[in-house]
Each structure stands twice: as C-alpha cells, then as structure tokens.
Design a protein around this motif. Sequence first.
Motif, PDB file in Angstrom:
ATOM      1  N   UNK A 232      -0.651 -41.945  -3.575  1.00 20.15           N
ATOM      2  CA  UNK A 232      -1.334 -43.045  -2.897  1.00 20.15           C
ATOM      3  C   UNK A 232      -0.689 -44.380  -3.251  1.00 20.15           C
ATOM      4  N   UNK A 233      -0.307 -44.543  -4.495  1.00 21.33           N
ATOM      5  CA  UNK A 233       0.326 -45.786  -4.947  1.00 21.33           C
ATOM      6  C   UNK A 233       1.822 -45.823  -4.660  1.00 21.33           C
ATOM      7  N   UNK A 234       2.322 -44.783  -3.983  1.00 23.95           N
ATOM      8  CA  UNK A 234       3.721 -44.721  -3.532  1.00 23.95           C
ATOM      9  C   UNK A 234       4.723 -44.860  -4.678  1.00 23.95           C
ATOM     10  N   UNK A 235       4.372 -44.300  -5.823  1.00 25.20           N
ATOM     11  CA  UNK A 235       5.285 -44.327  -6.970  1.00 25.20           C
ATOM     12  C   UNK A 235       6.458 -43.394  -6.679  1.00 25.20           C
ATOM     13  N   UNK A 236       7.702 -43.850  -6.836  1.00 25.22           N
ATOM     14  CA  UNK A 236       8.845 -42.957  -6.594  1.00 25.22           C
ATOM     15  C   UNK A 236       8.810 -41.739  -7.518  1.00 25.22           C
ATOM     16  N   UNK A 237       9.328 -40.648  -6.990  1.00 26.52           N
ATOM     17  CA  UNK A 237       9.419 -39.398  -7.757  1.00 26.52           C
ATOM     18  C   UNK A 237       8.032 -38.917  -8.193  1.00 26.52           C
ATOM     19  N   UNK A 238       7.015 -39.141  -7.331  1.00 32.19           N
ATOM     20  CA  UNK A 238       5.625 -38.828  -7.702  1.00 32.19           C
ATOM     21  C   UNK A 238       5.451 -37.366  -8.085  1.00 32.19           C
ATOM     22  N   UNK A 239       6.089 -36.459  -7.337  1.00 28.10           N
ATOM     23  CA  UNK A 239       5.901 -35.030  -7.610  1.00 28.10           C
ATOM     24  C   UNK A 239       6.461 -34.656  -8.977  1.00 28.10           C
ATOM     25  N   UNK A 240       7.682 -35.111  -9.268  1.00 29.25           N
ATOM     26  CA  UNK A 240       8.312 -34.788 -10.555  1.00 29.25           C
ATOM     27  C   UNK A 240       7.535 -35.415 -11.704  1.00 29.25           C
ATOM     28  N   UNK A 241       7.104 -36.665 -11.530  1.00 28.05           N
ATOM     29  CA  UNK A 241       6.355 -37.341 -12.593  1.00 28.05           C
ATOM     30  C   UNK A 241       5.024 -36.643 -12.838  1.00 28.05           C
ATOM     31  N   UNK A 242       4.345 -36.214 -11.758  1.00 23.52           N
ATOM     32  CA  UNK A 242       3.058 -35.524 -11.915  1.00 23.52           C
ATOM     33  C   UNK A 242       3.232 -34.203 -12.649  1.00 23.52           C
ATOM     34  N   UNK A 243       4.252 -33.429 -12.262  1.00 24.46           N
ATOM     35  CA  UNK A 243       4.490 -32.141 -12.927  1.00 24.46           C
ATOM     36  C   UNK A 243       4.887 -32.361 -14.384  1.00 24.46           C
ATOM     37  N   UNK A 244       5.778 -33.336 -14.610  1.00 24.30           N
ATOM     38  CA  UNK A 244       6.185 -33.637 -15.991  1.00 24.30           C
ATOM     39  C   UNK A 244       4.991 -34.090 -16.817  1.00 24.30           C
ATOM     40  N   UNK A 245       4.095 -34.880 -16.215  1.00 22.98           N
ATOM     41  CA  UNK A 245       2.906 -35.341 -16.932  1.00 22.98           C
ATOM     42  C   UNK A 245       1.995 -34.171 -17.279  1.00 22.98           C
ATOM     43  N   UNK A 246       1.845 -33.234 -16.321  1.00 21.95           N
ATOM     44  CA  UNK A 246       1.028 -32.052 -16.585  1.00 21.95           C
ATOM     45  C   UNK A 246       1.596 -31.215 -17.714  1.00 21.95           C
ATOM     46  N   UNK A 247       2.909 -31.045 -17.718  1.00 21.02           N
ATOM     47  CA  UNK A 247       3.549 -30.252 -18.780  1.00 21.02           C
ATOM     48  C   UNK A 247       3.435 -30.966 -20.122  1.00 21.02           C
ATOM     49  N   UNK A 248       3.624 -32.278 -20.115  1.00 17.09           N
ATOM     50  CA  UNK A 248       3.548 -33.036 -21.364  1.00 17.09           C
ATOM     51  C   UNK A 248       2.144 -33.039 -21.954  1.00 17.09           C
ATOM     52  N   UNK A 249       1.139 -32.747 -21.127  1.00 20.02           N
ATOM     53  CA  UNK A 249      -0.231 -32.697 -21.640  1.00 20.02           C
ATOM     54  C   UNK A 249      -0.416 -31.606 -22.693  1.00 20.02           C
ATOM     55  N   UNK A 250       0.474 -30.607 -22.720  1.00 19.32           N
ATOM     56  CA  UNK A 250       0.324 -29.532 -23.693  1.00 19.32           C
ATOM     57  C   UNK A 250       0.714 -29.992 -25.098  1.00 19.32           C
ATOM     58  N   UNK A 251       1.336 -31.186 -25.185  1.00 18.72           N
ATOM     59  CA  UNK A 251       1.688 -31.731 -26.499  1.00 18.72           C
ATOM     60  C   UNK A 251       0.615 -32.741 -26.888  1.00 18.72           C
ATOM     61  N   UNK A 252      -0.317 -32.370 -27.751  1.00 18.24           N
ATOM     62  CA  UNK A 252      -1.410 -33.279 -28.087  1.00 18.24           C
ATOM     63  C   UNK A 252      -0.890 -34.594 -28.644  1.00 18.24           C
ATOM     64  N   UNK A 253      -1.569 -35.672 -28.283  1.00 16.10           N
ATOM     65  CA  UNK A 253      -1.326 -37.032 -28.764  1.00 16.10           C
ATOM     66  C   UNK A 253      -0.009 -37.578 -28.220  1.00 16.10           C
ATOM     67  N   UNK A 254       1.115 -36.912 -28.523  1.00 16.67           N
ATOM     68  CA  UNK A 254       2.424 -37.412 -28.106  1.00 16.67           C
ATOM     69  C   UNK A 254       2.609 -37.283 -26.609  1.00 16.67           C
ATOM     70  N   UNK A 255       2.250 -36.128 -26.040  1.00 13.19           N
ATOM     71  CA  UNK A 255       2.514 -35.838 -24.639  1.00 13.19           C
ATOM     72  C   UNK A 255       1.891 -36.801 -23.654  1.00 13.19           C
ATOM     73  N   UNK A 256       0.564 -37.043 -23.729  1.00  8.57           N
ATOM     74  CA  UNK A 256      -0.065 -37.942 -22.758  1.00  8.57           C
ATOM     75  C   UNK A 256       0.517 -39.356 -22.766  1.00  8.57           C
ATOM     76  N   UNK A 257       0.809 -39.880 -23.954  1.00  2.74           N
ATOM     77  CA  UNK A 257       1.396 -41.220 -24.025  1.00  2.74           C
ATOM     78  C   UNK A 257       2.796 -41.248 -23.409  1.00  2.74           C
ATOM     79  N   UNK A 258       3.577 -40.204 -23.655  1.00  5.33           N
ATOM     80  CA  UNK A 258       4.911 -40.133 -23.061  1.00  5.33           C
ATOM     81  C   UNK A 258       4.826 -40.041 -21.543  1.00  5.33           C
ATOM     82  N   UNK A 259       3.886 -39.222 -21.039  1.00  7.78           N
ATOM     83  CA  UNK A 259       3.724 -39.068 -19.596  1.00  7.78           C
ATOM     84  C   UNK A 259       3.345 -40.392 -18.950  1.00  7.78           C
ATOM     85  N   UNK A 260       2.371 -41.090 -19.554  1.00  7.35           N
ATOM     86  CA  UNK A 260       1.964 -42.388 -19.010  1.00  7.35           C
ATOM     87  C   UNK A 260       3.109 -43.389 -19.068  1.00  7.35           C
ATOM     88  N   UNK A 261       3.893 -43.336 -20.147  1.00  3.90           N
ATOM     89  CA  UNK A 261       5.019 -44.257 -20.286  1.00  3.90           C
ATOM     90  C   UNK A 261       6.063 -44.062 -19.207  1.00  3.90           C
TER      91      UNK A 261
END
Length: 386
Positions: A232-261
């Motif tokens: 919706x916000x038209x962020x480039x590479x939305x699909x890759x970023x979303x999948x990478x963010x989902x995968x990074x969620x499996x790393x507690x504490x470090x993963x979510x911050x990295x995904x958001x970054x």
Amino acid sequence: MEHDARPIRFSYQAKWITSAIVVGLIIVFLHEITHILPPFIGAIITAYLFNPLIGWLHRRTGISRAIWIVILYVVAGSVLYSLFTALWPRIVQQSRDLAASAPMIIRELTIWFEQNESIVLGDMVISLAPLEAQVIGLISDVAGWLSGNVPKIVFSALESVIYLLVYLIITFYLLLQAPQLKEWARNLIPSPYRREIAHLGYQIDRVFNAYIRGQLILIVIMSVLLYIPLSILQVPYALVIAIASGVLEILPIIGPWSAAGIAMTVALFQPVTPFGLSNVSLVILLGVIYFVLRQIEDHFIIPNVMGPLVRLHPGVVIFAILAGGALAGAFGLFISIPIAAVIRIILSYLYRKLTDQPEPPASADLPNPPPQGEPAVGEAALSSQG
C-alpha cells in the motif's frame, strides 16, 4: 575348555570409557562430513513435522502409510510448484534489484549521516556515528547474500539436484518407518527407567514441536501481514522485504529490529512516496507499523501458536542467540532458543537427581501430560501412530 567360556562383561569404568570413545568418534565423524548433512537434517525435520499427520490419516482410514506419504508429496509438490511459478520470478527480480541498489543506498546513507551527525532530544544529544557503521554493514551483508545466493538457487547445480533426491528419499523412509523407529528408540531405554526417561523425552519433544511448527507458521503470518502495508505504501522490493522480515522474525530480539531497519532504510530513499508523505514521515509510519505488528505477534500470535512451552528469561535468550550464532552461524541462531529450552529441561532434571528431589507431577511441567501407561520417547510427535 568349552565349558569354561564366559561372555565378556564391561566394568563400570569400561562402559564409561567406551561410551566416551564412541561419542567422540561420532562427533569427529559428523564434523568431517558437515557439508553433506543438510539434506539429512532437512529430512529429519520434515518427517518430524508431518509424521503426526501421516499417522492420524493412517489410523483413521486404514490406508497404508506409503500411500499417504505419496499423496503428501503430490499435494506439497503441487502447492510449491504453484507458489514457485507465481512468486519466484518476482522474488528473484526484486532480490537482484535490491542487491544492485545497495551501493546507491549506502552512498545516500553515508551522506545522510554526515548531514545528521546527531539527534537533539530536549537537553539530550544522541550521536548517530555508532549507528552508521551498523546500518551500512547490515545493508552490505543483505546485498551480498542476495547477490551470492539467489543465482545459486535459481540455477541449481547437479549437487543440489542430488541433495534434493536424497532429502525426498530419506524423508519418505523416515515417515514410512516412524512406528518402528519409535519402538527402536523405546527399546534402547532399560525397562526400569523407561517411563521416567520417556516423560523427559516428552517434555523435550513438546518444546521442539511447538517451536518448529510455531516458527514456520509465524514466518507465513508475518510475511503476509507486512506485505500488505508495504504494498500500500509502495515501498520498493515489498515482496522480498516482507519475506525477509518474516524469516528474520525467527531470530528473537535481533531479527525484528533488523527487518524493520531494512524496510525503513529502503523507504528513506524511496523516489516516489504515496499520499503526499515525505520520506521521513514514511519511515516513521513504517516504524510504527513494524512496532504494532510486533506487539500483536508477542501478545496474540506467539502465545496462541507456541504456548508457554519455551520459557526462558530474556537474558538467557540473548545469551543463547549469541552463543548459537558463534557456534553454528545462521543455523545456530535458528535453533538456539529451542536448544536452550531443552538444556533448561535437562538441567532441571539433573538438579532434581543430584539433590534427591522427587519428580514433579506431570501436570506441573506439561499443559497436557502424557497418557497413562508407558509412553515412548518423543510421544508428542509420535503418539498418533498405531
């Protein structure tokens, strides 16, 4: 002389020495063949996840396990093929574009940090210099991984094909022979200790069961929930970023911050922003979205998907993540939390033995205690077998 023949019996010390030698040789052997272990590890995890389903279908229908395994392969193959043909070209293209854009993003970030060396919050001045190296390093690592691994995945080598066949064959036989493997594991335990050890195995099994299934479900849920606002916000590479963010969620504490970054960094230099938002406003909005989804994940998704089984102090979680990454890289990060939870269970058991404390009631450790009788090790995942 024949009547004087006696079997060889090991002394207590000889048993311990022999066991230590065997374990040491196995560790050395596995260390030397580490490069061929991934398909076997993958097969064990897959069989562990799907064995209850195959057992339940076999018990309910009376149809042989082999038939249900073949059906599972066909269904899973069809679903994966559909997803592959629908999504994979976009994932590959966006991954390549993101990797190619990394040098430009790093240059823009460097200029931005030079122009904004600190942030003033009232009477407090926060230097951004330490953050600069961390953010640029993260983007460089992600870009390097994408450029190095995506072509490798797309253009599979003969070795990858062989590993895939090994994975499928080993998974098939593990699923087919799960009841026999359960009985074999059960018989390894001396009869007087079978029930007690089985109860310990049941607790360990529930941790792995909840964690692995929970993490796989979590990846899918968070990837979908993040892809919607990113699109919706038209962020480039939305699909890759979303999948990478989902995968990074499996790393507690470090993963979510990295995904958001990653998402916020891409949005900071997004050429076209929707709804009249500035890049800074878009970054703040994305930060709020990631924060809100993280709270939803922590308070609603994880408690309902995993339950209270993986009970660890936050300090232990951080230590486990760092130790897992130091010892086994990315795979160590993934398994660090369940391994730490298993170690907690084993240490609690050993402490009770060393201090001669009685075993707690089954309900004290398990939300659903094992059934009465004589359960086998790993009963949680295998109890559905006939």
